[in-house]
Design a protein around this motif. Structure first.
Motif, PDB file in Angstrom:
ATOM      1  N   LEU A  19     -19.359  22.880  33.050  1.00 55.64           N
ATOM      2  CA  LEU A  19     -19.211  22.679  32.532  1.00 55.64           C
ATOM      3  C   LEU A  19     -18.869  21.141  32.196  1.00 55.64           C
ATOM      4  O   LEU A  19     -20.052  20.443  31.953  1.00 55.64           O
ATOM      5  CB  LEU A  19     -19.863  24.000  30.451  1.00 55.64           C
ATOM      6  CG  LEU A  19     -19.633  24.401  30.462  1.00 55.64           C
ATOM      7  CD1 LEU A  19     -19.904  24.784  29.056  1.00 55.64           C
ATOM      8  CD2 LEU A  19     -21.669  24.554  30.461  1.00 55.64           C
ATOM      9  N   ASP A  40     -23.832  17.376  24.813  1.00 56.97           N
ATOM     10  CA  ASP A  40     -23.360  18.661  23.828  1.00 56.97           C
ATOM     11  C   ASP A  40     -23.656  18.760  23.349  1.00 56.97           C
ATOM     12  O   ASP A  40     -24.130  20.217  22.540  1.00 56.97           O
ATOM     13  CB  ASP A  40     -21.995  17.650  23.755  1.00 56.97           C
ATOM     14  CG  ASP A  40     -20.848  17.377  24.645  1.00 56.97           C
ATOM     15  OD1 ASP A  40     -21.236  17.523  26.252  1.00 56.97           O
ATOM     16  OD2 ASP A  40     -19.955  16.436  24.549  1.00 56.97           O
ATOM     17  N   ARG A  48     -22.638  28.361  24.070  1.00 57.84           N
ATOM     18  CA  ARG A  48     -21.470  28.035  24.317  1.00 57.84           C
ATOM     19  C   ARG A  48     -20.884  29.171  23.663  1.00 57.84           C
ATOM     20  O   ARG A  48     -21.381  29.986  22.677  1.00 57.84           O
ATOM     21  CB  ARG A  48     -20.693  27.333  23.953  1.00 57.84           C
ATOM     22  CG  ARG A  48     -20.882  25.274  24.713  1.00 57.84           C
ATOM     23  CD  ARG A  48     -20.146  24.133  24.195  1.00 57.84           C
ATOM     24  NE  ARG A  48     -20.071  22.984  24.231  1.00 57.84           N
ATOM     25  CZ  ARG A  48     -19.637  22.788  25.636  1.00 57.84           C
ATOM     26  NH1 ARG A  48     -18.543  23.435  26.303  1.00 57.84           N
ATOM     27  NH2 ARG A  48     -19.739  21.324  26.385  1.00 57.84           N
ATOM     28  N   GLU A  86     -17.828  30.429  29.645  1.00 57.91           N
ATOM     29  CA  GLU A  86     -18.039  29.117  28.891  1.00 57.91           C
ATOM     30  C   GLU A  86     -20.156  29.259  28.190  1.00 57.91           C
ATOM     31  O   GLU A  86     -18.988  28.819  27.164  1.00 57.91           O
ATOM     32  CB  GLU A  86     -18.066  27.983  29.786  1.00 57.91           C
ATOM     33  CG  GLU A  86     -16.974  26.951  30.920  1.00 57.91           C
ATOM     34  CD  GLU A  86     -17.323  26.104  31.655  1.00 57.91           C
ATOM     35  OE1 GLU A  86     -16.232  25.511  31.118  1.00 57.91           O
ATOM     36  OE2 GLU A  86     -18.363  26.082  32.150  1.00 57.91           O
ATOM     37  N   LEU A  87     -20.554  30.136  28.909  1.00 56.88           N
ATOM     38  CA  LEU A  87     -21.788  30.292  27.636  1.00 56.88           C
ATOM     39  C   LEU A  87     -21.430  32.253  26.655  1.00 56.88           C
ATOM     40  O   LEU A  87     -21.428  32.571  28.194  1.00 56.88           O
ATOM     41  CB  LEU A  87     -22.414  29.859  28.567  1.00 56.88           C
ATOM     42  CG  LEU A  87     -23.282  28.555  29.320  1.00 56.88           C
ATOM     43  CD1 LEU A  87     -24.440  28.602  29.976  1.00 56.88           C
ATOM     44  CD2 LEU A  87     -23.265  27.474  28.094  1.00 56.88           C
ATOM     45  N   LEU A  92     -26.344  22.230  24.527  1.00 58.55           N
ATOM     46  CA  LEU A  92     -25.508  23.334  24.858  1.00 58.55           C
ATOM     47  C   LEU A  92     -24.472  23.818  23.264  1.00 58.55           C
ATOM     48  O   LEU A  92     -24.559  24.851  23.628  1.00 58.55           O
ATOM     49  CB  LEU A  92     -24.402  22.881  25.682  1.00 58.55           C
ATOM     50  CG  LEU A  92     -24.736  22.040  27.006  1.00 58.55           C
ATOM     51  CD1 LEU A  92     -23.901  22.262  28.234  1.00 58.55           C
ATOM     52  CD2 LEU A  92     -25.808  23.378  27.879  1.00 58.55           C
ATOM     53  N   HIS A 117     -17.870  31.014  21.898  1.00 63.68           N
ATOM     54  CA  HIS A 117     -16.746  31.260  20.882  1.00 63.68           C
ATOM     55  C   HIS A 117     -16.003  31.918  20.820  1.00 63.68           C
ATOM     56  O   HIS A 117     -15.578  33.079  21.544  1.00 63.68           O
ATOM     57  CB  HIS A 117     -17.917  31.149  19.511  1.00 63.68           C
ATOM     58  CG  HIS A 117     -19.463  31.063  18.748  1.00 63.68           C
ATOM     59  ND1 HIS A 117     -19.038  29.731  18.727  1.00 63.68           N
ATOM     60  CD2 HIS A 117     -20.980  30.855  19.871  1.00 63.68           C
ATOM     61  CE1 HIS A 117     -20.270  28.457  18.583  1.00 63.68           C
ATOM     62  NE2 HIS A 117     -21.390  29.713  19.334  1.00 63.68           N
TER      63      HIS A 117
END
Length: 196
Positions: free
Chosen positions: A81, A187, A194, A144-145, A190, A196
């Motif tokens: 990212l 940001d 993202r 990251e996602l 996205l 959590h």
């Protein structure tokens, strides 16, 4: 015996990009590009044939080099990212004013009306989408996602947001640096995806 080339085609195409941002395609001349590159207009005619030939070479080079900012970003940022943020900001780095964005949009208008230019512009857009998709897929694998994100659909949304950001930044007068605006809008796109 022919004299050796002292200025590479790559340097000429870079000069073409600078001249396009400054003048737009309508006011672009071979003389202006030649002055930017430190050459004579006759040299450009010899190598590219015409203004259209030069623009086709510029568009072809842009399409072939679409992955370059992404490759640099991958080398500099271990996070996919972060690499995506860096690559998109790098793509916009040359634009410093609303006038330069208008000149860039003039080139897009030409891309849409000239079949040869359109082919290269479409190839560039596809290559950028593939690069974005790849980085988002890497981000998903890296955690990251959030699980289950449709990275292909998200890549389209990111590309649409990026292009929209460029236009809105120019309309708003370009208050903040364009790279900061690209980062903020990316940001925001996205954020819901993202992990959590």
């Amino acid at each position: 015996m022919a004299r050796p080339r002292t200025t590479s085609d790559e340097a000429i195409l870079q000069a073409t990009g600078r001249a396009l941002l400054r003048h737009g395609p309508g006011r672009l001349t071979l003389g202006g590009v030649a002055a930017e590159a430190g050459l004579s207009p006759a040299t450009l005619v010899q190598r590219f044939g015409s203004k259209r030939g030069l623009l086709l070479a510029f568009a072809r080079r842009a399409a072939l080099g679409a992955g370059d900012p992404f490759d640099r970003a991958r080398r500099e940022h271990p996070s996919p990212l972060a690499a995506l943020r860096a690559a998109l900001a790098a793509m916009a780095a040359g634009v410093r004013s609303a006038e330069e964005m208008a000149n860039s949009l003039g080139l897009l208008q030409l891309d849409l009306t000239d079949p040869g230019l359109r082919e290269h512009a479409a190839a560039h857009a596809r290559a950028v989408r593939e690069q974005i998709t790849d980085l988002l897929a890497q981000a998903a694998r890296a955690g990251e996602l959030a699980p289950g994100v449709d990275t292909a659909a998200l890549a389209r949304a990111v590309q649409v947001a990026y292009n929209g950001t460029l236009i809105l930044w120019a309309l708003d007068g370009g208050g903040a640096p364009l790279a900061d605006t690209v980062h903020a809008d990316l940001d925001a796109v996205l954020a819901p995806y993202r992990a959590h």
